[in-house]
Write a protein that holds these residues in place. Structure first.
Motif, PDB file in Angstrom:
ATOM      1  N   UNK A 194       1.131  -1.370   0.033  1.00  0.00           N
ATOM      2  CA  UNK A 194      -0.415  -0.137   0.080  1.00  0.00           C
ATOM      3  C   UNK A 194       0.920   0.733   0.066  1.00  0.00           C
ATOM      4  N   UNK A 195       1.015   1.946  -0.534  1.00  0.00           N
ATOM      5  CA  UNK A 195       1.308   3.324  -1.001  1.00  0.00           C
ATOM      6  C   UNK A 195       0.413   4.339  -0.144  1.00  0.00           C
ATOM      7  N   UNK A 196       0.656   5.718   0.757  1.00  0.00           N
ATOM      8  CA  UNK A 196      -0.059   6.056   1.555  1.00  0.00           C
ATOM      9  C   UNK A 196      -0.058   7.390   1.045  1.00  0.00           C
ATOM     10  N   UNK A 197      -0.656   8.845   1.362  1.00  0.00           N
ATOM     11  CA  UNK A 197      -0.492  10.030   0.912  1.00  0.00           C
ATOM     12  C   UNK A 197       0.195  10.608   2.653  1.00  0.00           C
ATOM     13  N   UNK A 198       0.916  11.116   2.480  1.00  0.00           N
ATOM     14  CA  UNK A 198       1.847  11.389   4.480  1.00  0.00           C
ATOM     15  C   UNK A 198       1.136  11.986   5.108  1.00  0.00           C
ATOM     16  N   UNK A 199       0.389  12.418   4.767  1.00  0.00           N
ATOM     17  CA  UNK A 199      -0.843  13.803   5.063  1.00  0.00           C
ATOM     18  C   UNK A 199      -2.300  13.596   5.829  1.00  0.00           C
ATOM     19  N   UNK A 200      -2.333  14.530   6.330  1.00  0.00           N
ATOM     20  CA  UNK A 200      -4.104  14.562   6.931  1.00  0.00           C
ATOM     21  C   UNK A 200      -5.438  13.500   6.100  1.00  0.00           C
ATOM     22  N   UNK A 201      -5.040  14.471   4.819  1.00  0.00           N
ATOM     23  CA  UNK A 201      -5.873  14.408   4.007  1.00  0.00           C
ATOM     24  C   UNK A 201      -5.851  12.538   3.342  1.00  0.00           C
ATOM     25  N   UNK A 202      -5.286  11.658   3.535  1.00  0.00           N
ATOM     26  CA  UNK A 202      -5.016  10.842   3.548  1.00  0.00           C
ATOM     27  C   UNK A 202      -5.487   9.613   4.983  1.00  0.00           C
ATOM     28  N   UNK A 203      -4.988  10.041   5.983  1.00  0.00           N
ATOM     29  CA  UNK A 203      -4.511   9.262   6.982  1.00  0.00           C
ATOM     30  C   UNK A 203      -5.462   9.465   8.172  1.00  0.00           C
ATOM     31  N   UNK A 204      -5.831  11.146   7.589  1.00  0.00           N
ATOM     32  CA  UNK A 204      -7.505  11.127   8.431  1.00  0.00           C
ATOM     33  C   UNK A 204      -8.624  10.417   7.962  1.00  0.00           C
ATOM     34  N   UNK A 205      -8.824   9.935   6.597  1.00  0.00           N
ATOM     35  CA  UNK A 205      -9.989   8.615   6.701  1.00  0.00           C
ATOM     36  C   UNK A 205      -9.967   7.748   8.127  1.00  0.00           C
ATOM     37  N   UNK A 206      -8.910   7.161   8.003  1.00  0.00           N
ATOM     38  CA  UNK A 206      -8.714   6.071   9.567  1.00  0.00           C
ATOM     39  C   UNK A 206      -8.887   6.842  10.135  1.00  0.00           C
ATOM     40  N   UNK A 207      -8.637   7.947  10.616  1.00  0.00           N
ATOM     41  CA  UNK A 207      -9.508   8.775  11.692  1.00  0.00           C
ATOM     42  C   UNK A 207     -10.997   8.853  11.677  1.00  0.00           C
ATOM     43  N   UNK A 208     -11.901   8.731  10.935  1.00  0.00           N
ATOM     44  CA  UNK A 208     -13.163   8.791  10.557  1.00  0.00           C
ATOM     45  C   UNK A 208     -13.778   7.240  10.976  1.00  0.00           C
ATOM     46  N   UNK A 209     -12.845   6.661   9.968  1.00  0.00           N
ATOM     47  CA  UNK A 209     -13.169   5.636  10.021  1.00  0.00           C
ATOM     48  C   UNK A 209     -13.987   4.871  11.823  1.00  0.00           C
ATOM     49  N   UNK A 210     -12.745   5.034  12.430  1.00  0.00           N
ATOM     50  CA  UNK A 210     -11.955   4.875  13.843  1.00  0.00           C
ATOM     51  C   UNK A 210     -13.126   5.963  14.607  1.00  0.00           C
ATOM     52  N   UNK A 211     -14.451   6.749  14.119  1.00  0.00           N
ATOM     53  CA  UNK A 211     -15.468   7.358  14.821  1.00  0.00           C
ATOM     54  C   UNK A 211     -14.193   8.612  15.301  1.00  0.00           C
ATOM     55  N   UNK A 212     -13.233   9.418  15.181  1.00  0.00           N
ATOM     56  CA  UNK A 212     -12.346  10.640  15.244  1.00  0.00           C
ATOM     57  C   UNK A 212     -12.400  11.067  14.524  1.00  0.00           C
ATOM     58  N   UNK A 213     -12.346  12.692  15.456  1.00  0.00           N
ATOM     59  CA  UNK A 213     -11.535  13.546  14.020  1.00  0.00           C
ATOM     60  C   UNK A 213     -11.181  14.339  14.824  1.00  0.00           C
ATOM     61  N   UNK A 214     -10.455  15.678  14.080  1.00  0.00           N
ATOM     62  CA  UNK A 214      -9.978  16.371  15.231  1.00  0.00           C
ATOM     63  C   UNK A 214     -10.368  17.546  15.778  1.00  0.00           C
ATOM     64  N   UNK A 215     -12.661  18.175  15.275  1.00  0.00           N
ATOM     65  CA  UNK A 215     -12.644  18.643  16.144  1.00  0.00           C
ATOM     66  C   UNK A 215     -14.093  18.127  16.047  1.00  0.00           C
ATOM     67  N   UNK A 216     -15.261  18.607  17.076  1.00  0.00           N
ATOM     68  CA  UNK A 216     -16.661  18.105  17.061  1.00  0.00           C
ATOM     69  C   UNK A 216     -17.036  18.855  15.724  1.00  0.00           C
ATOM     70  N   UNK A 217     -18.558  17.665  15.740  1.00  0.00           N
ATOM     71  CA  UNK A 217     -18.732  18.417  13.842  1.00  0.00           C
ATOM     72  C   UNK A 217     -19.212  19.557  13.760  1.00  0.00           C
ATOM     73  N   UNK A 218     -19.237  20.599  14.891  1.00  0.00           N
ATOM     74  CA  UNK A 218     -19.671  22.171  15.125  1.00  0.00           C
ATOM     75  C   UNK A 218     -18.430  22.893  14.690  1.00  0.00           C
ATOM     76  N   UNK A 219     -17.533  21.690  14.766  1.00  0.00           N
ATOM     77  CA  UNK A 219     -16.194  22.511  14.500  1.00  0.00           C
ATOM     78  C   UNK A 219     -16.194  23.765  15.557  1.00  0.00           C
ATOM     79  N   UNK A 220     -16.455  23.764  16.963  1.00  0.00           N
ATOM     80  CA  UNK A 220     -16.025  24.367  18.525  1.00  0.00           C
ATOM     81  C   UNK A 220     -15.313  23.719  19.096  1.00  0.00           C
ATOM     82  N   UNK A 221     -15.564  22.386  19.223  1.00  0.00           N
ATOM     83  CA  UNK A 221     -14.180  21.976  20.373  1.00  0.00           C
ATOM     84  C   UNK A 221     -12.916  21.344  19.216  1.00  0.00           C
TER      85      UNK A 221
END
Lengths: 415, 390
Positions: A194-221
């Motif tokens: 597997x080749x995967x880009x070394x940025x949040x724009x690729x690895x971030x997908x795994x965060x979403x699949x795990x149920x996480x993200x950088x901020x809460x849905x509304x971006x306040x937390x």
């Protein structure tokens, strides 16, 4: 007789005041004097686009010319070299382009500075656009602009390598475990799984699949240091550490698509733009596209989107919004899709799109569970810092990377 | 500019003899010269003022404000924040400070390597080209100067290929059995690598360095040295700029009178002695020029970074000039961006002054001091006057 020194001071002062008054007069537009609308008569609007290539420039130019003829207005399409810099200059001078591509990642920064006209809520048929995409351009309950098109990430698989490793259609990974297994099977001497880009724009997908993200849905937390995110980074780290996955730079490539095309990687995670690159640069490589495997919390992918921004200081807002209307009809969007391979942002166009481009099914279906970019003003540098942390994987400690992101992002969100 | 200063100064010396001839009040044969002087320099002053002084003054204001890049920075929505932007970069812990300090570190190492290397290389090339026995001077002169006239963007792109992990450099290294790094993806600092080679555990650095931090970076990070990626950029810049400076040295070398060299030779000075005690001192003004231009140019490095790395990998090629651009245009932090520019300006001025002090003509200074001492002694009527006549 005036002493030389005094003369100097006087001269300089006079010069300065002259220069300053000249600038105040023309260079900058102070206050809201230009809020007045030029409503009557044919309008002339400027459209700034960040084109992906000649095909896109031509398609937009043609569409703009058609609109101009039909509406009796004029539209000048300008292709940006560096759209962030050109937009910044335009906003600062008080003479911005009327319509422009606005990236979702930078949307919050400009919206909170008051540069964008919130025309979206009054836009007819706005509910036809995917709710995830509308959400990406909404701030403080106002829909600022209409999504132009979008892209999502999916898993591309080299069919030759796949069958060579003895894998069949039934083996297409549906979970993280399966992804790790097939990546291992596909790793050979001169090819990684597997080749995967070394940025949040690729690895971030795994965060979403795990149920996480950088901020809460509304971006306040800020929720960067959540256990879900940690789980995602730990998983990516394990892939990289075992050598079944690599970053494109380790594979001598500018991006994952290149590594995939050169057959240095049997799988990669990229967006629908890869089809154009594969067709042009590596026409001999056959591949299939599958949805990204689901993580512990179900399916997830990332959406990248731009909207048709209209400047708050535009003198021809009515014409500008009319232009956007013409660019976002179902037919126009399908035309753009055909011309330069973007996916229409209207839900009503999905069926037609899939009929025309069956191989892109996995991409467009991702719209249902896709996560847009982080929507916080001035967070660019924080996220760039996060990318730097991700580049340090697999050596770096995911916990520290996330803790650092948490601290830095909290400072920006609190502002 | 100097015309502007001197014209009013000579306009009316207080005891000018022409005053007595009665050519009108405040007049005299040179009465209108002041005005004429100003008139002559007015176009230049106007252009400089409009395109240099005023923008700088405006940037200074922006660096003290919370301007959002929206409309005029002098508009009513823009607030004065004093040194807020500066303190965020220099003293307040946070990402802005870490980024800025990282960029300073990177650029300092960059300057430390580029300036001496390019100066020595330029001087060396100039000496070779100035040699009497060299054939085909014109060809070599052109060849060495060629990189300097090529667009820096084009050169940068070529170097991206040359230094790619399967590029020319690595193929050559492989021939001598060295496994080359993937240059532009390698954020490791060379000092760290060196220490690692000497047996220091770079994954768990000594606590004395890793535990203490200065300006948001640990001492260990400060000591990293230029990253492997930065080394490639250093090589590129040395290669491209040495040609320009070589021309300056060459011009200066050709200005040195042959008699001086011959006199030294007759006095029995060897080749090295002639270079060290005759040529080099006579090159001092050029050396100062080259070092100053080099220093200014290297602290402002931008285009190579913008084209080649954009600060990656691991922010090890981030420089203040690029960070200033990034903060302003990508992050909409216009105040911070201009504050970086002004700090950079201060650094360049300070370093140039230091360099001027170091490179000053020491004999000259000693002589002047001696004259001063003697004059003082003469005034007080005690000291010997012998020193003056020296």
């Amino acid at each position: 007789m005036v002493a030389p020194r005094t003369r100097w001071t006087l001269g300089t002062a006079a010069l300065l005041s002259l220069g300053l008054s000249a600038c105040g007069g023309s260079g900058f537009d102070s206050g809201g004097s230009s809020a007045t609308q030029a409503s009557s008569g044919p309008a002339s609007i400027k459209v700034l686009i960040a084109s992906s290539g000649d095909a896109e420039t031509k398609a937009v130019n043609d569409a703009a010319a058609a609109w101009a003829t039909a509406s009796g207005n004029k539209a000048e399409v300008i292709q940006a070299q560096d759209i962030a810099q050109q937009l910044g200059q335009g906003f600062a001078s008080g003479n911005p382009p009327d319509v422009f591509y606005m990236d979702a990642g930078r949307f919050a920064t400009y919206a909170s500075a008051g540069s964008l006209e919130p025309y979206g809520d009054a836009f007819g048929e706005k509910d036809d656009f995917y709710p995830n995409l509308r959400e990406a351009f909404t701030q403080d309950g106002k829909l600022y602009c209409i999504p132009k098109d979008f892209s999502t990430l999916a898993l591309e698989i080299n069919t030759a390598a796949w069958s060579k490793a003895g894998l069949t259609d039934a083996d297409v990974p549906k979970t993280w475990e399966q992804l790790a297994t097939v990546a291992k099977k596909l790793t050979t001497g001169d090819q990684v799984g597997l080749a995967i880009g070394d940025t949040r724009d690729r690895i971030g997908a795994f965060m979403v699949q795990a149920g996480g993200w950088v901020t809460s849905k509304d971006g306040t937390q800020v929720t960067a240091d959540s256990p879900e995110n940690l789980q995602a980074l730990d998983y990516v780290k394990s892939l990289l550490a075992s050598g079944v996955a690599k970053y494109p730079k380790q594979l001598d490539s500018g991006w994952s698509g290149e590594a995939f095309g050169k057959q240095k990687a049997a799988m990669t995670i990229e967006g629908n733009w890869i089809s154009g690159a594969m067709k042009n640069d590596f026409p001999a490589v056959k591949y299939t596209v599958a949805p990204l495997p689901a993580g512990p919390k179900g399916q997830g992918t990332l959406a990248f989107t731009q909207c048709w921004g209209v400047a708050a200081k535009s003198a021809n807002k009515a014409a500008a919004v009319d232009f956007v209307k013409a660019m976002t009809t179902k037919d126009a969007q399908l035309g753009f899709a055909k011309a330069f391979g973007v996916m229409p942002s209207r839900q009503s166009a999905q069926a037609d799109y899939v009929a025309q481009f069956p191989q892109d099914k996995a991409f467009i279906e991702g719209a249902a569970y896709a996560q847009g970019p982080v929507k916080v003003a001035k967070i660019d540098q924080v996220l760039a810092d996060f990318d730097t942390g991700l580049q340090g994987l697999p050596k770096a400690d995911p916990k520290q990377i996330l803790a650092r992101l948490q601290t830095n992002a909290s400072a920006v969100v609190g502002k | 500019m100097s015309a502007g200063v001197s014209a009013p100064a000579v306009a009316a010396p207080p005891s000018a003899p022409s005053q007595g001839r009665g050519r009108g009040p405040g007049g005299g044969i040179r009465g209108r010269e002041g005005l004429a002087g100003w008139l002559f320099v007015a176009p230049v002053l106007l252009v400089l003022g409009l395109f240099l002084v005023v923008p700088i003054a405006m940037a200074l204001w922006v660096s003290l404000s919370d301007w959002q890049g929206q409309g005029s920075p002098f508009g009513n929505g823009v607030g004065f924040v004093g040194g807020g932007n500066y303190s965020e970069l220099l003293t307040t812990p946070g990402l802005a400070q870490t980024d800025f300090m990282t960029s300073l570190r990177n650029n300092a190492y960059y300057v430390l390597f580029v300036v001496p290397l390019q100066t020595v290389l330029a001087l060396g090339l100039a000496l070779v080209l100035n040699g009497k026995r060299l054939k085909g001077k014109g060809f070599f002169r052109t060849a060495y100067y060629f990189p300097s006239v090529t667009s820096s963007v084009a050169v940068s792109v070529v170097f991206l290929f040359v230094f790619s992990s399967s590029g020319v450099v690595n193929s050559l290294l492989a021939k001598i059995g060295v496994d080359g790094p993937s240059w532009f993806a390698d954020p490791r600092g060379v000092v760290h690598l060196l220490l690692g080679g000497l047996g220091v555990d770079t994954d768990a650095p000594p606590a004395a360095l890793a535990g203490r931090s200065l300006g948001g970076l640990t001492l260990w990070d400060w000591l990293a040295g230029p990253s492997v990626a930065m080394c490639a950029i250093i090589a590129l810049v040395v290669w491209t700029t040495a040609g320009t400076f070589m021309l300056m040295f060459l011009a200066a070398l050709q200005d040195i009178p042959v008699e001086v060299e011959e006199a030294a030779e007759i006095d029995g000075a060897g080749r090295w002695q002639r270079f060290r005690y005759v040529t080099l001192p006579m090159l001092r003004p050029t050396l100062f020029l080259v070092l100053t231009l080099g220093l200014i140019g290297t602290w402002q490095v931008f285009d190579q970074i913008y084209v080649m790395s954009q600060g990656a990998p691991g922010k090890t090629t981030l420089t203040p000039a690029y960070l200033s651009y990034q903060s302003s245009f990508n992050n909409n932090e216009w105040g911070q961006g201009s504050a970086i520019a002004f700090i950079l300006f201060a650094i360049i001025v300070a370093l140039t002054l230091v360099q001027r002090f170091v490179l000053r003509d020491k004999d000259d200074g000693r002589e002047r001091a001696a004259v001063r001492r003697a004059a003082k002694a003469a005034r007080s009527g005690t000291g010997p006057t012998a020193e003056v006549s020296r």
